[in-house]
Design a protein around this motif. Structure first.
Motif, PDB file in Angstrom:
ATOM      1  N   PRO A   1       0.835  -1.207   0.000  1.00 53.87           N
ATOM      2  CA  PRO A   1       0.000   0.000   0.000  1.00 53.87           C
ATOM      3  C   PRO A   1       0.869   1.257   0.000  1.00 53.87           C
ATOM      4  O   PRO A   1       1.920   1.298   0.637  1.00 53.87           O
ATOM      5  N   ARG A   2       0.412   2.265  -0.724  1.00 53.67           N
ATOM      6  CA  ARG A   2       1.106   3.552  -0.799  1.00 53.67           C
ATOM      7  C   ARG A   2       0.077   4.669  -0.735  1.00 53.67           C
ATOM      8  O   ARG A   2      -1.048   4.487  -1.177  1.00 53.67           O
ATOM      9  N   PRO A   3       0.476   5.814  -0.216  1.00 56.79           N
ATOM     10  CA  PRO A   3      -0.464   6.949  -0.229  1.00 56.79           C
ATOM     11  C   PRO A   3      -0.897   7.256  -1.664  1.00 56.79           C
ATOM     12  O   PRO A   3      -0.112   7.108  -2.612  1.00 56.79           O
ATOM     13  N   VAL A   4      -2.124   7.654  -1.829  1.00 57.73           N
ATOM     14  CA  VAL A   4      -2.658   7.975  -3.151  1.00 57.73           C
ATOM     15  C   VAL A   4      -1.822   9.088  -3.763  1.00 57.73           C
ATOM     16  O   VAL A   4      -1.633  10.143  -3.152  1.00 57.73           O
ATOM     17  N   ALA A   5      -1.319   8.842  -4.976  1.00 55.77           N
ATOM     18  CA  ALA A   5      -0.474   9.820  -5.661  1.00 55.77           C
ATOM     19  C   ALA A   5      -1.284  10.705  -6.619  1.00 55.77           C
ATOM     20  O   ALA A   5      -0.878  11.819  -6.917  1.00 55.77           O
ATOM     21  N   ASP A   6      -2.406  10.193  -7.113  1.00 55.85           N
ATOM     22  CA  ASP A   6      -3.212  10.937  -8.083  1.00 55.85           C
ATOM     23  C   ASP A   6      -4.678  10.925  -7.646  1.00 55.85           C
ATOM     24  O   ASP A   6      -5.465  10.103  -8.104  1.00 55.85           O
ATOM     25  N   PRO A   7      -5.037  11.843  -6.741  1.00 57.05           N
ATOM     26  CA  PRO A   7      -6.409  11.853  -6.211  1.00 57.05           C
ATOM     27  C   PRO A   7      -7.483  11.990  -7.287  1.00 57.05           C
ATOM     28  O   PRO A   7      -8.535  11.365  -7.188  1.00 57.05           O
ATOM     29  N   ALA A   8      -7.230  12.765  -8.337  1.00 61.86           N
ATOM     30  CA  ALA A   8      -8.242  12.975  -9.374  1.00 61.86           C
ATOM     31  C   ALA A   8      -8.596  11.665 -10.065  1.00 61.86           C
ATOM     32  O   ALA A   8      -9.771  11.388 -10.327  1.00 61.86           O
ATOM     33  N   THR A   9      -7.607  10.847 -10.344  1.00 57.57           N
ATOM     34  CA  THR A   9      -7.855   9.548 -10.979  1.00 57.57           C
ATOM     35  C   THR A   9      -8.629   8.636 -10.044  1.00 57.57           C
ATOM     36  O   THR A   9      -9.560   7.940 -10.466  1.00 57.57           O
ATOM     37  N   CYS A  10      -8.284   8.643  -8.764  1.00 55.96           N
ATOM     38  CA  CYS A  10      -8.990   7.800  -7.795  1.00 55.96           C
ATOM     39  C   CYS A  10     -10.452   8.214  -7.653  1.00 55.96           C
ATOM     40  O   CYS A  10     -11.316   7.359  -7.510  1.00 55.96           O
ATOM     41  N   VAL A  11     -10.728   9.513  -7.711  1.00 59.42           N
ATOM     42  CA  VAL A  11     -12.116   9.974  -7.622  1.00 59.42           C
ATOM     43  C   VAL A  11     -12.908   9.431  -8.806  1.00 59.42           C
ATOM     44  O   VAL A  11     -14.032   8.944  -8.648  1.00 59.42           O
ATOM     45  N   LYS A  12     -12.333   9.476  -9.993  1.00 53.40           N
ATOM     46  CA  LYS A  12     -13.020   8.997 -11.195  1.00 53.40           C
ATOM     47  C   LYS A  12     -13.290   7.497 -11.128  1.00 53.40           C
ATOM     48  O   LYS A  12     -14.275   7.016 -11.665  1.00 53.40           O
ATOM     49  N   MET A  13     -12.404   6.748 -10.483  1.00 53.44           N
ATOM     50  CA  MET A  13     -12.517   5.290 -10.409  1.00 53.44           C
ATOM     51  C   MET A  13     -13.059   4.808  -9.062  1.00 53.44           C
ATOM     52  O   MET A  13     -13.049   3.610  -8.788  1.00 53.44           O
ATOM     53  N   LEU A  14     -13.543   5.696  -8.228  1.00 50.10           N
ATOM     54  CA  LEU A  14     -13.898   5.370  -6.849  1.00 50.10           C
ATOM     55  C   LEU A  14     -14.871   4.198  -6.732  1.00 50.10           C
ATOM     56  O   LEU A  14     -14.728   3.359  -5.845  1.00 50.10           O
ATOM     57  N   ASP A  15     -15.832   4.108  -7.626  1.00 47.82           N
ATOM     58  CA  ASP A  15     -16.827   3.041  -7.531  1.00 47.82           C
ATOM     59  C   ASP A  15     -16.243   1.658  -7.822  1.00 47.82           C
ATOM     60  O   ASP A  15     -16.860   0.656  -7.474  1.00 47.82           O
ATOM     61  N   SER A  16     -15.071   1.597  -8.421  1.00 47.35           N
ATOM     62  CA  SER A  16     -14.462   0.298  -8.716  1.00 47.35           C
ATOM     63  C   SER A  16     -13.557  -0.201  -7.590  1.00 47.35           C
ATOM     64  O   SER A  16     -13.081  -1.334  -7.642  1.00 47.35           O
ATOM     65  N   PHE A  17     -13.314   0.620  -6.571  1.00 47.32           N
ATOM     66  CA  PHE A  17     -12.448   0.249  -5.457  1.00 47.32           C
ATOM     67  C   PHE A  17     -13.242  -0.292  -4.277  1.00 47.32           C
ATOM     68  O   PHE A  17     -14.330   0.211  -3.980  1.00 47.32           O
ATOM     69  N   GLY A  18     -12.676  -1.276  -3.594  1.00 51.88           N
ATOM     70  CA  GLY A  18     -13.158  -1.627  -2.268  1.00 51.88           C
ATOM     71  C   GLY A  18     -12.580  -0.593  -1.315  1.00 51.88           C
ATOM     72  O   GLY A  18     -11.430  -0.183  -1.483  1.00 51.88           O
TER      73      GLY A  18
END
Length: 62
Positions: free
Chosen positions: A24-41
């Motif tokens: 695990p690593r701290p999120v490096a690209d928050p904008a990308t994670c927001v766009k893909m949020l529904d695909s993450f547990g």
């Protein structure tokens, strides 16, 4: 998978991304994670709390 690190009051202070087979690593690209949020547990906090943290983190980075 996203892992929310929280403080004593339950507020999100950091979000970690754990990809299969990697540490695990701290999120490096928050904008990308927001766009893909529904695909993450998501663990450690609600999806909405993680979304708000990612969106505020992206504003600080930009």
């Amino acid at each position: 998978m996203l892992i929310a690190e929280t403080d004593e009051q339950g507020s999100v202070v950091c979000v970690w991304r754990a990809d299969h087979g990697k540490r695990p690593r701290p999120v490096a690209d928050p904008a990308t994670c927001v766009k893909m949020l529904d695909s993450f547990g998501i663990f450690g906090a609600s999806r909405d709390a993680v979304r708000l943290w990612l969106m505020s983190s992206d504003a600080k980075v930009a």
